[in-house]
Design an enzyme around this catalytic site. Structure first.
Site, mmCIF file in Angstrom:
data_model
loop_
_atom_site.group_PDB
_atom_site.id
_atom_site.type_symbol
_atom_site.label_atom_id
_atom_site.label_comp_id
_atom_site.label_asym_id
_atom_site.label_seq_id
_atom_site.Cartn_x
_atom_site.Cartn_y
_atom_site.Cartn_z
ATOM 1 N N PRO A 136 0.784 -1.240 0.000
ATOM 2 C CA PRO A 136 0.000 0.000 0.000
ATOM 3 C C PRO A 136 0.810 1.282 0.000
ATOM 4 C CG PRO A 136 0.050 -0.959 2.180
ATOM 5 C CD PRO A 136 0.783 -1.918 1.300
ATOM 6 N N ASP A 193 2.338 1.239 -11.878
ATOM 7 C CA ASP A 193 1.140 2.069 -11.787
ATOM 8 C C ASP A 193 1.363 3.307 -10.955
ATOM 9 O OD1 ASP A 193 -0.524 0.535 -13.232
ATOM 10 O OD2 ASP A 193 -1.489 -0.442 -11.540
ATOM 11 N N LYS A 224 -2.493 5.045 -13.876
ATOM 12 C CA LYS A 224 -3.885 5.352 -14.203
ATOM 13 C C LYS A 224 -4.471 6.307 -13.183
ATOM 14 C CE LYS A 224 -4.417 0.675 -14.869
ATOM 15 N NZ LYS A 224 -5.159 -0.484 -14.506
ATOM 16 N N GLY A 233 -0.012 -1.511 -7.140
ATOM 17 C CA GLY A 233 -0.244 -1.115 -5.754
ATOM 18 C C GLY A 233 -1.037 -2.173 -4.994
ATOM 19 N N GLY A 234 -0.740 -2.339 -3.717
ATOM 20 C CA GLY A 234 -1.487 -3.286 -2.882
ATOM 21 C C GLY A 234 -1.289 -4.703 -3.351
ATOM 22 N N ASP A 235 -2.399 -5.424 -3.497
ATOM 23 C CA ASP A 235 -2.364 -6.780 -4.044
ATOM 24 C C ASP A 235 -2.924 -6.747 -5.465
ATOM 25 O OD1 ASP A 235 -2.358 -9.910 -3.257
ATOM 26 O OD2 ASP A 235 -3.986 -9.420 -4.647
ATOM 27 N N THR A 271 -2.596 -5.819 0.840
ATOM 28 C CA THR A 271 -3.630 -4.949 0.274
ATOM 29 C C THR A 271 -3.958 -3.760 1.179
ATOM 30 O OG1 THR A 271 -5.894 -4.831 -0.531
ATOM 31 C CG2 THR A 271 -5.495 -6.423 1.218
ATOM 32 N N MET A 296 -11.701 2.612 -3.747
ATOM 33 C CA MET A 296 -12.125 3.500 -4.844
ATOM 34 C C MET A 296 -13.485 4.135 -4.542
ATOM 35 S SD MET A 296 -10.945 1.276 -8.147
ATOM 36 C CE MET A 296 -11.485 -0.320 -7.578
ATOM 37 N N GLY A 333 -3.042 5.635 3.305
ATOM 38 C CA GLY A 333 -2.711 4.687 4.379
ATOM 39 C C GLY A 333 -1.305 4.130 4.238
HETATM 40 N N1 SAH Z 1 -4.844 -3.493 -5.536
HETATM 41 C C1 SAH Z 1 -4.989 -2.417 -4.591
HETATM 42 C C2 SAH Z 1 -6.282 -1.668 -4.780
HETATM 43 C C3 SAH Z 1 -6.389 -0.986 -6.097
HETATM 44 S S1 SAH Z 1 -7.876 -0.055 -6.276
HETATM 45 C C4 SAH Z 1 -4.848 -2.963 -3.175
HETATM 46 O O1 SAH Z 1 -4.864 -4.162 -2.964
HETATM 47 O O2 SAH Z 1 -4.663 -2.152 -2.266
HETATM 48 C C5 SAH Z 1 -7.341 1.540 -5.770
HETATM 49 C C6 SAH Z 1 -7.934 1.883 -4.431
HETATM 50 O O3 SAH Z 1 -7.196 1.259 -3.399
HETATM 51 C C7 SAH Z 1 -7.907 3.345 -4.091
HETATM 52 O O4 SAH Z 1 -8.967 4.043 -4.671
HETATM 53 C C8 SAH Z 1 -8.034 3.302 -2.583
HETATM 54 O O5 SAH Z 1 -9.361 3.060 -2.210
HETATM 55 C C9 SAH Z 1 -7.240 2.063 -2.253
HETATM 56 N N2 SAH Z 1 -5.855 2.384 -1.866
HETATM 57 C C10 SAH Z 1 -4.729 2.022 -2.480
HETATM 58 N N3 SAH Z 1 -3.638 2.453 -1.801
HETATM 59 C C11 SAH Z 1 -4.116 3.089 -0.711
HETATM 60 C C12 SAH Z 1 -3.523 3.732 0.393
HETATM 61 N N4 SAH Z 1 -2.194 3.817 0.518
HETATM 62 N N5 SAH Z 1 -4.326 4.266 1.340
HETATM 63 C C13 SAH Z 1 -5.660 4.189 1.242
HETATM 64 N N6 SAH Z 1 -6.280 3.595 0.216
HETATM 65 C C14 SAH Z 1 -5.527 3.040 -0.740
#
Ligand code: SAH
Length: 497
Positions: free
Chosen positions: A12, A35, A57, A88-90, A118, A171, A200
């Site tokens: 994240p 990304d 994006k 980003g994230g998973d 995530t 999102m 976060g």
């Molecule tokens: N694959 C990602 C999510 C992608 S969708 C995951 O697993 O985290 C993108 C959304 O993820 C953003 O609109 C927001 O809601 C959330 N997001 C991603 N990074 C974030 C962060 N650092 N803090 C808070 N929300 C985050």
């Protein structure tokens, strides 16, 4: 031969949340396709030789369409590259990771998927919200708050309300009023605790804790922006008590680290551990002088010296390379004694299998020259234009020495408007300096017109501080010349800024 695509979850934002396996994959990548949500600190881990392709994006605007991204991955793999697709994230949690694999699978290209941490779980965690808790929630639901173009939200609110448990919307910032209204219309109590966590796990993280009925208004007051997660459920009541991030001493402070990047690691890590946002901005670069005939001549006549003196890890590194070139090991140094200016330099010697015989109690050039228990001749291998305090004290003690430059420090070419503006806006709480040359490099980078009066210079030792003060900076000095002590100085000074 066809290459391979590795889909890697970057986590994240906090670079420490990249998985070990993801980091290994990144370090071996030929090409990295990434990304917008991948944090700069993770991008810094991309090897210098790897090609970077940004397909970032934004919400309503897709600079690189998904089909094109899929094709890029295929083309790069077919060209024989090891491709890391960094998301980003998973990658499989609302990351379209599945879509990106379809074309590869159909085309028979090898791929792997390395899950990431995530934001749906980590952002609440860094805001003190456990997404499940035996007393409050026995299930967790992760929902997208993004509607497909021209369509309404496809959320089954009654089902969510009936299921109970913690709800996490990704999102969802743009649709926040519709989400909270949808849940209340489906029967959820407006007094249900709810929260938003913006950015976060990043140093700029903010949280907004309210109720389902008041969250939209509170969010507007705080001007919460994407990326943020929405959390709905009783677990949100724990946030105030558990929000450990905000209790870190350097939370919300941005500190500039001016050392060369390959030496910044320990200091940056200690500052991050204290909760600071670290901005690595190398203000010097060290360049070995090769060939170095003076060093070669001195080493060929090593018996003439009693002491070999190093004042920095960079000097030890050049010497280590020369040892390898000569096919030397410790035996070639029999009879010679080794001095190091401080623990970092001693550690570099130890990495070559060499023990340090002398290190001064105060880690600076003057104390080294003063305390070195020398009778015979001294060989100093260090930077060109190193501190005169070392040679002056040796001369005063009538100790003979050869002071040989084995590397030089290069300062930035000229002013950098991004840095100057950040300082102007007060976006930097303090700047760390680990040598007088980093001070000179910093001044070169900020330019002559910058207002330096508000900047706190956190200096590793007296000589560095003297250099900083001579340029009008307000300087504080660490208890001793180590990254630990410098980080501690940051904690003491910046808490009050
Ligand atoms: N694959 C990602 C999510 C992608 S969708 C995951 O697993 O985290 C993108 C959304 O993820 C953003 O609109 C927001 O809601 C959330 N997001 C991603 N990074 C974030 C962060 N650092 N803090 C808070 N929300 C985050």
């Amino acid at each position: 031969m066809c290459g391979k695509v590795i889909l890697v979850g970057a986590g994240p934002g906090d670079p420490g949340l990249l998985t070990w396996k993801g980091k290994m994959a990144l370090e071996q990548a030929d090409v990295v396709v990434y990304d917008r949500l991948v944090s700069p600190a993770v991008l810094d881990m991309i090897p210098p030789g790897a090609r970077r392709i940004n397909v970032g994006k934004e919400a309503a605007c897709h600079p690189v369409p998904q089909e094109r991204i899929n094709e890029i991955l295929l083309e790069q793999a077919r060209a024989g590259h090891r491709v890391v697709r960094l998301k980003g994230g998973d990658p499989f949690v609302f990351g379209r990771g599945g879509e990106e694999l379809e074309l590869l699978a159909r085309s028979g290209v090898d791929f792997e998927e390395i899950p990431g941490v995530t934001s749906a779980i980590a952002a609440p965690a860094y805001a003190g919200i456990p997404v499940t808790h035996r007393d409050y929630a026995s299930s967790l639901h992760i929902i997208t708050g993004h509607a497909r173009a021209g369509k309404d939200l496809e959320i089954n609110f009654p089902a969510l309300v009936q299921a109970g448990g913690t709800l996490v919307f990704l999102m969802g910032v743009g649709a926040l009023p519709r989400i909270t209204a949808g849940l209340m219309e489906a029967g959820m109590d407006g007094a249900t605790p709810a929260a938003l966590v913006e950015n976060g796990t990043l140093p700029v993280q903010r949280r907004c804790v309210a109720t389902l009925a008041t969250l939209t208004q509170r969010s507007a007051e705080m001007e919460i922006r994407s990326p943020a997660v929405i959390v709905v459920g009783e677990v949100c009541t724990l946030s105030d008590a558990f929000c450990w991030v905000e209790k870190q001493p350097l939370h919300g402070r941005r500190i500039l680290v001016t050392r060369p990047r390959d030496r910044a690691g320990a200091l940056s890590e200690k500052l991050r551990d204290l909760g600071a946002e670290v901005w690595e901005y190398p203000c010097i670069e060290t360049v070995p002088l090769v060939p170095c005939p003076d060093m070669e001549a001195a080493l060929s006549n090593l018996k003439a010296y009693e002491w070999l003196v190093f004042t920095s890890p960079a000097g030890v590194e050049v010497f280590g390379n020369q040892m390898r070139t000569l096919g030397w090991d410790g035996r070639n140094l029999a009879g010679i004694r080794l001095a190091a200016l401080g623990p970092g330099t001693a550690r570099a010697l130890s990495a070559l299998g060499l023990r340090t015989d002398y290190m001064p109690a105060v880690y600076d050039a003057a104390h080294l020259g003063q305390g070195l228990p020398a009778r015979g001749r001294v060989l100093i291998l260090r930077a060109a234009q190193g501190s005169p305090a070392l040679t002056e004290t040796l001369a005063r003690r009538t100790i003979a020495y050869d002071d040989i430059a084995v590397y030089r420090t290069v300062l930035p070419a000229g002013p950098d408007t991004v840095l100057a503006q950040a300082l102007e806006e007060g976006a930097v709480s303090a700047v760390t300096f680990t040598s007088a040359s980093t001070v000179r490099g910093f001044l070169r980078a900020v330019g002559t017109r910058a207002d330096l009066s508000r900047i706190t210079a956190l200096c590793i030792g007296q000589q560095t501080a003297a250099e900083a003060r001579s340029h009008g900076l307000r300087a504080e000095v660490a208890r001793e010349a180590t990254p630990e002590a410098l980080a501690e100085l940051a904690r003491v000074c910046c808490q009050n800024i």
